[in-house]
Design a protein around this motif. Structure first.
Motif, PDB file in Angstrom:
ATOM      1  N   PRO A 129      11.338  16.162 -20.882  1.00 34.92           N
ATOM      2  CA  PRO A 129      10.307  15.167 -20.574  1.00 34.92           C
ATOM      3  C   PRO A 129       9.673  14.588 -21.839  1.00 34.92           C
ATOM      4  CG  PRO A 129       9.463  17.372 -20.215  1.00 34.92           C
ATOM      5  CD  PRO A 129      10.915  17.522 -20.592  1.00 34.92           C
ATOM      6  N   ARG A 130       8.707  13.718 -21.648  1.00 39.32           N
ATOM      7  CA  ARG A 130       8.015  13.073 -22.763  1.00 39.32           C
ATOM      8  C   ARG A 130       7.430  14.116 -23.713  1.00 39.32           C
ATOM      9  NH1 ARG A 130       2.561   9.561 -22.303  1.00 39.32           N
ATOM     10  NH2 ARG A 130       2.424   9.020 -24.488  1.00 39.32           N
ATOM     11  N   GLY A 131       7.574  13.849 -25.017  1.00 35.10           N
ATOM     12  CA  GLY A 131       7.065  14.758 -26.041  1.00 35.10           C
ATOM     13  C   GLY A 131       8.180  15.190 -26.973  1.00 35.10           C
ATOM     14  N   THR A 132       7.883  16.140 -27.843  1.00 34.78           N
ATOM     15  CA  THR A 132       8.877  16.659 -28.780  1.00 34.78           C
ATOM     16  C   THR A 132       9.358  18.007 -28.271  1.00 34.78           C
ATOM     17  OG1 THR A 132       7.863  15.498 -30.633  1.00 34.78           O
ATOM     18  CG2 THR A 132       9.294  17.366 -31.160  1.00 34.78           C
ATOM     19  N   HIS A 133      10.671  18.187 -28.271  1.00 33.78           N
ATOM     20  CA  HIS A 133      11.275  19.398 -27.723  1.00 33.78           C
ATOM     21  C   HIS A 133      12.354  19.918 -28.665  1.00 33.78           C
ATOM     22  CE1 HIS A 133       9.289  18.537 -23.919  1.00 33.78           C
ATOM     23  NE2 HIS A 133       9.642  17.271 -24.128  1.00 33.78           N
ATOM     24  N   ARG A 134      12.583  21.235 -28.611  1.00 33.68           N
ATOM     25  CA  ARG A 134      13.639  21.886 -29.382  1.00 33.68           C
ATOM     26  C   ARG A 134      14.777  22.233 -28.430  1.00 33.68           C
ATOM     27  NH1 ARG A 134      12.336  23.933 -34.385  1.00 33.68           N
ATOM     28  NH2 ARG A 134      13.856  25.585 -34.093  1.00 33.68           N
ATOM     29  N   VAL A 135      15.942  21.652 -28.687  1.00 29.79           N
ATOM     30  CA  VAL A 135      17.145  21.944 -27.898  1.00 29.79           C
ATOM     31  C   VAL A 135      18.013  22.851 -28.767  1.00 29.79           C
ATOM     32  CG1 VAL A 135      19.117  20.982 -26.673  1.00 29.79           C
ATOM     33  CG2 VAL A 135      16.957  19.703 -26.763  1.00 29.79           C
ATOM     34  N   THR A 136      18.256  24.074 -28.297  1.00 32.55           N
ATOM     35  CA  THR A 136      18.962  25.079 -29.084  1.00 32.55           C
ATOM     36  C   THR A 136      20.229  25.524 -28.373  1.00 32.55           C
ATOM     37  OG1 THR A 136      16.870  25.889 -29.986  1.00 32.55           O
ATOM     38  CG2 THR A 136      18.763  27.360 -30.158  1.00 32.55           C
ATOM     39  N   ALA A 137      21.328  25.596 -29.125  1.00 30.49           N
ATOM     40  CA  ALA A 137      22.580  26.173 -28.640  1.00 30.49           C
ATOM     41  C   ALA A 137      22.786  27.478 -29.396  1.00 30.49           C
ATOM     42  CB  ALA A 137      23.739  25.227 -28.881  1.00 30.49           C
ATOM     43  N   ARG A 138      23.021  28.575 -28.657  1.00 27.84           N
ATOM     44  CA  ARG A 138      23.227  29.898 -29.266  1.00 27.84           C
ATOM     45  C   ARG A 138      24.537  30.460 -28.728  1.00 27.84           C
ATOM     46  NH1 ARG A 138      18.517  32.904 -27.804  1.00 27.84           N
ATOM     47  NH2 ARG A 138      17.511  31.680 -29.425  1.00 27.84           N
ATOM     48  N   LEU A 139      25.332  31.068 -29.628  1.00 26.47           N
ATOM     49  CA  LEU A 139      26.633  31.611 -29.240  1.00 26.47           C
ATOM     50  C   LEU A 139      26.525  33.074 -28.816  1.00 26.47           C
ATOM     51  CD1 LEU A 139      29.008  30.093 -31.951  1.00 26.47           C
ATOM     52  CD2 LEU A 139      28.362  29.168 -29.707  1.00 26.47           C
ATOM     53  N   TYR A 140      27.219  33.409 -27.730  1.00 27.01           N
ATOM     54  CA  TYR A 140      27.240  34.757 -27.165  1.00 27.01           C
ATOM     55  C   TYR A 140      28.676  35.230 -27.015  1.00 27.01           C
ATOM     56  CZ  TYR A 140      22.306  34.349 -25.924  1.00 27.01           C
ATOM     57  OH  TYR A 140      20.945  34.218 -25.977  1.00 27.01           O
ATOM     58  N   ALA A 141      28.884  36.535 -27.164  1.00 30.43           N
ATOM     59  CA  ALA A 141      30.186  37.142 -26.894  1.00 30.43           C
ATOM     60  C   ALA A 141      30.330  37.315 -25.381  1.00 30.43           C
ATOM     61  CB  ALA A 141      30.296  38.491 -27.601  1.00 30.43           C
ATOM     62  N   ASP A 142      31.545  37.597 -24.921  1.00 29.15           N
ATOM     63  CA  ASP A 142      31.789  37.745 -23.489  1.00 29.15           C
ATOM     64  C   ASP A 142      31.066  38.942 -22.869  1.00 29.15           C
ATOM     65  OD1 ASP A 142      33.441  35.479 -23.121  1.00 29.15           O
ATOM     66  OD2 ASP A 142      35.131  36.557 -23.996  1.00 29.15           O
ATOM     67  N   ASP A 143      30.637  39.901 -23.678  1.00 23.24           N
ATOM     68  CA  ASP A 143      29.894  41.041 -23.140  1.00 23.24           C
ATOM     69  C   ASP A 143      28.399  40.760 -23.053  1.00 23.24           C
ATOM     70  OD1 ASP A 143      29.124  41.140 -25.800  1.00 23.24           O
ATOM     71  OD2 ASP A 143      29.582  43.269 -26.062  1.00 23.24           O
ATOM     72  N   GLY A 144      27.977  39.542 -23.397  1.00 23.73           N
ATOM     73  CA  GLY A 144      26.569  39.153 -23.315  1.00 23.73           C
ATOM     74  C   GLY A 144      25.795  39.334 -24.600  1.00 23.73           C
ATOM     75  N   SER A 145      26.392  39.937 -25.615  1.00 22.68           N
ATOM     76  CA  SER A 145      25.691  40.108 -26.883  1.00 22.68           C
ATOM     77  C   SER A 145      25.657  38.781 -27.643  1.00 22.68           C
ATOM     78  CB  SER A 145      26.352  41.202 -27.731  1.00 22.68           C
ATOM     79  OG  SER A 145      27.707  40.902 -27.974  1.00 22.68           O
ATOM     80  N   VAL A 146      24.662  38.643 -28.515  1.00 22.85           N
ATOM     81  CA  VAL A 146      24.455  37.421 -29.298  1.00 22.85           C
ATOM     82  C   VAL A 146      25.238  37.524 -30.602  1.00 22.85           C
ATOM     83  CG1 VAL A 146      22.717  35.954 -30.404  1.00 22.85           C
ATOM     84  CG2 VAL A 146      22.099  37.311 -28.396  1.00 22.85           C
ATOM     85  N   TRP A 147      26.103  36.552 -30.898  1.00 24.07           N
ATOM     86  CA  TRP A 147      26.778  36.555 -32.201  1.00 24.07           C
ATOM     87  C   TRP A 147      25.719  36.354 -33.275  1.00 24.07           C
ATOM     88  CZ3 TRP A 147      31.143  38.739 -32.657  1.00 24.07           C
ATOM     89  CH2 TRP A 147      32.129  38.643 -31.669  1.00 24.07           C
ATOM     90  N   ALA A 148      25.801  37.141 -34.344  1.00 22.04           N
ATOM     91  CA  ALA A 148      24.815  37.071 -35.423  1.00 22.04           C
ATOM     92  C   ALA A 148      25.511  37.164 -36.775  1.00 22.04           C
ATOM     93  CB  ALA A 148      23.801  38.205 -35.285  1.00 22.04           C
ATOM     94  N   VAL A 149      24.890  36.554 -37.775  1.00 20.73           N
ATOM     95  CA  VAL A 149      25.343  36.637 -39.161  1.00 20.73           C
ATOM     96  C   VAL A 149      24.125  36.990 -39.998  1.00 20.73           C
ATOM     97  CG1 VAL A 149      26.293  35.374 -41.118  1.00 20.73           C
ATOM     98  CG2 VAL A 149      27.215  34.978 -38.828  1.00 20.73           C
ATOM     99  N   ASP A 150      24.230  38.016 -40.820  1.00 24.01           N
ATOM    100  CA  ASP A 150      23.117  38.493 -41.639  1.00 24.01           C
ATOM    101  C   ASP A 150      21.873  38.770 -40.798  1.00 24.01           C
ATOM    102  OD1 ASP A 150      24.675  38.337 -43.944  1.00 24.01           O
ATOM    103  OD2 ASP A 150      24.116  36.241 -44.293  1.00 24.01           O
TER     104      ASP A 150
END
Length: 197
Positions: A129-150
């Motif tokens: 909607p109207r205003g400023t928003h953050r649209v974020t895409a985050r990668l996950y493995a098939d087991d539901g864990s979040v891919w991470a680096v450092d």
């Protein structure tokens, strides 16, 4: 040597080869000591807002993602992800982590709006909607864990500002927008794609 003896030797050799290759395949899948092979990456103590653990994937083969968000013709939003060292898993994929595979979760202002198995998505105008928003895409493995680096999630964020429609614009024209993209240290630039990451 007679043909019968050659046939018996050939059959015996085939049986040994088949048994050996089946055994090798089993050992490779199960590990040298017969135990299941360890999952890809190392699970960390850190978790995302939904309680899913981070899975550390280091080195040059670590996945990366970039995001672009552009106004659509019908007032919605076109989201395009650019990934590096990552492939989207099809629906119904088993729940085991595999190197560089999985799905993306799309958030608007930290609210989950879509689970993506392809690099493109269409957000409705109501989602942003109207205003400023953050649209974020985050990668996950098939087991539901979040891919991470450092220790940081592999994600990319685009800041989108939606203003009121110009009074002189056509009635079916969408809202005016100013998208800009930023990414965390885990995202990095992806293949020179606009939208950063």
């Amino acid at each position: 040597m007679g043909w019968k003896r050659r046939l018996i030797i050939t059959l015996a050799a085939c049986a040994v080869l088949l048994a050996g290759s089946a055994g090798c395949g089993f050992r490779d899948a199960r590990g040298r000591d017969g135990a299941s092979s360890p999952p890809v990456g190392r699970l960390l103590d850190e978790r995302d807002q939904e309680g899913r653990p981070y899975r550390e994937a280091g080195g040059e083969d670590a996945p990366g993602v970039g995001i672009e968000v552009a106004p659509g013709t019908d007032g919605g939003w076109d989201v395009r992800l650019t990934v590096r060292n990552f492939r989207f898993s099809p629906e119904g994929t088993g729940g085991r982590a595999a190197a560089g595979r999985g799905l993306a979760r799309l958030y608007v202002d930290d609210r989950l709006v879509a689970v993506l198995r392809t690099p493109e998505h269409r957000l409705s105008a109501r989602s942003v909607p109207r205003g400023t928003h953050r649209v974020t895409a985050r990668l996950y493995a098939d087991d539901g864990s979040v891919w991470a680096v450092d220790g940081e999630p592999v994600e990319s964020t685009a800041d989108v500002t939606v203003s009121e429609r110009d009074p002189g614009a056509e009635p079916d024209a969408g809202p005016a927008a100013t998208p800009s993209a930023t990414g965390g240290p885990a995202a990095g630039p992806v293949g020179g794609a606009g939208g950063g990451g």
